[in-house]
Design an enzyme around this catalytic site. Structure first.
Site, mmCIF file in Angstrom:
data_model
loop_
_atom_site.group_PDB
_atom_site.id
_atom_site.type_symbol
_atom_site.label_atom_id
_atom_site.label_comp_id
_atom_site.label_asym_id
_atom_site.label_seq_id
_atom_site.Cartn_x
_atom_site.Cartn_y
_atom_site.Cartn_z
ATOM 1 N N ASP A 169 0.858 -1.189 0.000
ATOM 2 C CA ASP A 169 0.000 0.000 0.000
ATOM 3 C C ASP A 169 0.895 1.240 0.000
ATOM 4 O O ASP A 169 1.665 1.461 0.949
ATOM 5 C CB ASP A 169 -0.897 -0.019 1.242
ATOM 6 C CG ASP A 169 -1.868 1.154 1.270
ATOM 7 O OD1 ASP A 169 -2.465 1.448 0.218
ATOM 8 O OD2 ASP A 169 -2.004 1.784 2.328
ATOM 9 N N THR A 176 -2.769 5.795 -4.427
ATOM 10 C CA THR A 176 -1.629 6.557 -3.885
ATOM 11 C C THR A 176 -0.361 6.282 -4.675
ATOM 12 O O THR A 176 0.393 7.205 -4.982
ATOM 13 C CB THR A 176 -1.398 6.199 -2.400
ATOM 14 O OG1 THR A 176 -1.351 4.771 -2.273
ATOM 15 C CG2 THR A 176 -2.512 6.717 -1.533
ATOM 16 N N THR A 177 -0.112 5.020 -5.018
ATOM 17 C CA THR A 177 1.105 4.679 -5.771
ATOM 18 C C THR A 177 1.075 5.340 -7.143
ATOM 19 O O THR A 177 2.084 5.877 -7.605
ATOM 20 C CB THR A 177 1.220 3.148 -5.925
ATOM 21 O OG1 THR A 177 1.135 2.554 -4.633
ATOM 22 C CG2 THR A 177 2.537 2.768 -6.564
ATOM 23 N N ASP A 233 -9.177 0.308 1.787
ATOM 24 C CA ASP A 233 -9.058 0.988 0.483
ATOM 25 C C ASP A 233 -10.259 0.672 -0.403
ATOM 26 O O ASP A 233 -10.823 1.556 -1.042
ATOM 27 C CB ASP A 233 -7.764 0.552 -0.228
ATOM 28 C CG ASP A 233 -6.533 1.246 0.341
ATOM 29 O OD1 ASP A 233 -6.705 2.122 1.220
ATOM 30 O OD2 ASP A 233 -5.403 0.910 -0.073
#
Length: 544
Positions: free
Chosen positions: A56, A89-90, A384
């Site tokens: 994550d 997010t990545t 998530d």
């Protein structure tokens, strides 16, 4: 003329830009390998020796010991993406790093940073408009599509093995906390979903329960543990002897005086318990401690008591059972009590609390896993996915995943660049190239040739296949929307927006003036300037 102290450091112009871009790219490189269904995990060991295994993006960046001001700005991109969209997010951090890499090439061509910033801003605006144009609307009652969104979010994480079961649980949970507003929009209140974890069982045994799950034991063995309709008291006050605010000493000269003192303490506890009895409470969830003698009195009255209940559980119980949180037993009345059915599962050692009134609401996802590490990562994946499904329901737009949207956006931005005058045109094209990083990295992480993949994807999109993306399991280019790889449009918009703003913020800096070492912790490391490598980034290496 000396205007700065001896310890001060200053990095100017191109050196400052190179330093900042290198720091930001180092952060992006750290999480790139986690992107996609075939992404790898990171093991993070903190200073206390605690181990976190995850892929994550935001968890990795929060746990890393980052000691560089520019790198921390990129970490903020991930945190913003997490709070606004719940996932992606990545992607956001990787795009920010690639934007800065492409900007560096433009800087070497003597294109001024302000022209690049303006071009990136124009491209970002256009990209968000195109996302809205490409996005497909979704009916909040379309459970099949919402489950695909949840499964796409969990793919690549440890929750993937049971993604069908968990996806169904997530959709059911979101449906139960969704209400339709007066204007026809849908509002999802994730505050009414609680997640509890339990080790020692398979993830396939996870379940969704109405009400709350409290992982505590009754304070006394003789207390009842089953109520079909219980009056519940939520207490934020210890059921203990009140201690003096200041240090006190009591001098006694006979056993009678000691007995009176003990009798007084016992009376104080009896009074507290009597107030609970008088209120009509059957079950007490206490956030603080309960004295041993008070436990005995409560058991004699047939009242179930649970002590040291977590603050978050008390807050959730208020939603489930109703009533209010009482901080002073002297003022407790029947109106402060909630109503719920309470039962004890002795095998799992859990209390199940289910609300009975119409105004009560709340569901609990009970996630099970074999070990603490497994269940922690499972919880991150489910959180998530919950955010993503909630965003999809409230926003009502979805996109094809697997890099399809990025390739389509890049194609449209290159066409748009022809209408942009000046050097900003090059920045728009650089922005389009940066977006194509996503399908490239998806291919790399799956062990496929990234160049061949990108060529095939571009060819498919030029033929009008706007939903053509990469199936990382087969290596084929296909309609990913039909294949069930579906992402929320809002998350993609947020990723593009956050990445652009972070990149522009970094590009605008041409002078770094530090009172001491170029790090944020003020440690003893030398070499904050570019000549010393990455300066204060030493902490990153250690954490990885």
């Amino acid at each position: 003329m000396i205007i700065m102290g001896e310890d001060a450091q200053r990095v100017k112009d191109r050196d400052a830009q190179e330093y900042n871009i290198a720091a930001a790219r180092a952060v992006a490189e750290a999480v790139r390998s986690t992107l996609g269904p075939k992404g790898m995990d990171k093991m993070l060991v903190d200073s206390m020796g605690d181990v976190t295994i995850t892929n994550d993006g935001v968890t990795i960046l929060k746990e890393m010991d980052i000691d560089n001001p520019t790198a921390e700005m990129i970490v903020e991109v991930a945190e913003t993406q997490e709070s606004e969209a719940g996932d992606g997010t990545t992607t956001a951090v990787a795009i920010a790093g690639e934007l800065l890499k492409n900007a560096e090439d433009l800087l070497e061509q003597d294109i001024h940073p302000t022209a690049i910033i303006k071009g990136f801003h124009l491209a970002s605006q256009k990209a968000r408009e195109e996302i809205d144009d490409i996005a497909e609307s979704v009916d909040p009652n379309d459970e099949e599509l919402l489950q695909k969104v949840a499964e796409t979010s969990m793919t690549g994480k440890s929750s993937e093995l049971n993604k069908e079961l968990l996806g169904q649980l997530i959709v059911d949970a979101v449906k139960q906390v969704t209400v339709e507003a007066d204007d026809g929009s849908y509002v999802v209140d994730l505050e009414n979903i609680s997640i509890e974890t339990q080790t020692g069982r398979s993830a396939s045994e996870s379940e969704l329960l109405n009400g709350a799950v409290i992982d505590k034991d009754p304070v006394h063995d003789d207390m009842p543990t089953q109520f079909d309709e219980a009056k519940t008291l939520l207490l934020n006050e210890p059921i203990e002897v009140e201690e003096a605010d200041v240090d006190t000493q009591v001098s006694i000269d006979s056993p009678d005086q000691l007995q009176k003192f003990l009798d007084q303490e016992e009376k104080q506890l009896k009074d507290k318990v009597q107030k609970i009895v008088d209120s009509g409470a059957d079950v007490v969830f206490c956030q603080k401690g309960i004295d041993d003698l008070a436990q005995h009195f409560l058991a004699k009255e047939g009242i179930l008591a649970v002590r040291r209940t977590k603050k978050s559980d008390i807050k959730f119980l208020k939603n489930v059972a109703g009533g209010s949180v009482v901080s002073d037993l002297d003022s407790v009345t029947e109106a402060d009590l909630g109503t719920a059915s309470v039962r004890r599962d002795d095998e799992d050692e859990l209390f199940y609390v289910e609300g009975l009134g119409d105004s009560t609401h709340g569901v609990t996802m009970l996630l099970r896993g074999s070990t603490d590490h497994v269940v922690d990562e499972l919880e991150r994946g489910v959180e998530d996915a919950l955010d993503v499904v909630a965003t999809t329901v409230s926003d009502g737009r979805v996109l094809a995943g697997g890099g399809a949207i990025e390739v389509e956006l890049a194609s449209r931005l290159r066409n748009y660049a022809d209408s942009v005058s000046g050097r900003e045109q090059l920045a728009v094209e650089a922005f389009a190239d940066a977006l194509e990083l996503v399908p490239r990295v998806l291919a790399e992480n799956a062990g496929l040739d990234s160049i061949d993949t990108l060529v095939d994807l571009r060819a498919a999109h030029e033929d009008g296949e706007s939903r053509a993306g990469l199936n990382v399991f087969s290596g084929d280019v296909e309609d990913t929307f039909e294949a069930g790889i579906v992402e929320p449009a809002h998350a993609k918009e947020q990723a593009v927006s956050s990445a652009t703003e972070a990149a522009n913020l970094v590009l605008k800096i041409d002078d770094i003036i530090a009172a001491g070492d170029l790090s944020t912790s003020g440690g003893d490391d030398e070499g904050g300037a570019p000549a010393g490598g990455m300066g204060g980034m030493g902490g990153m290496g250690g954490a990885m």
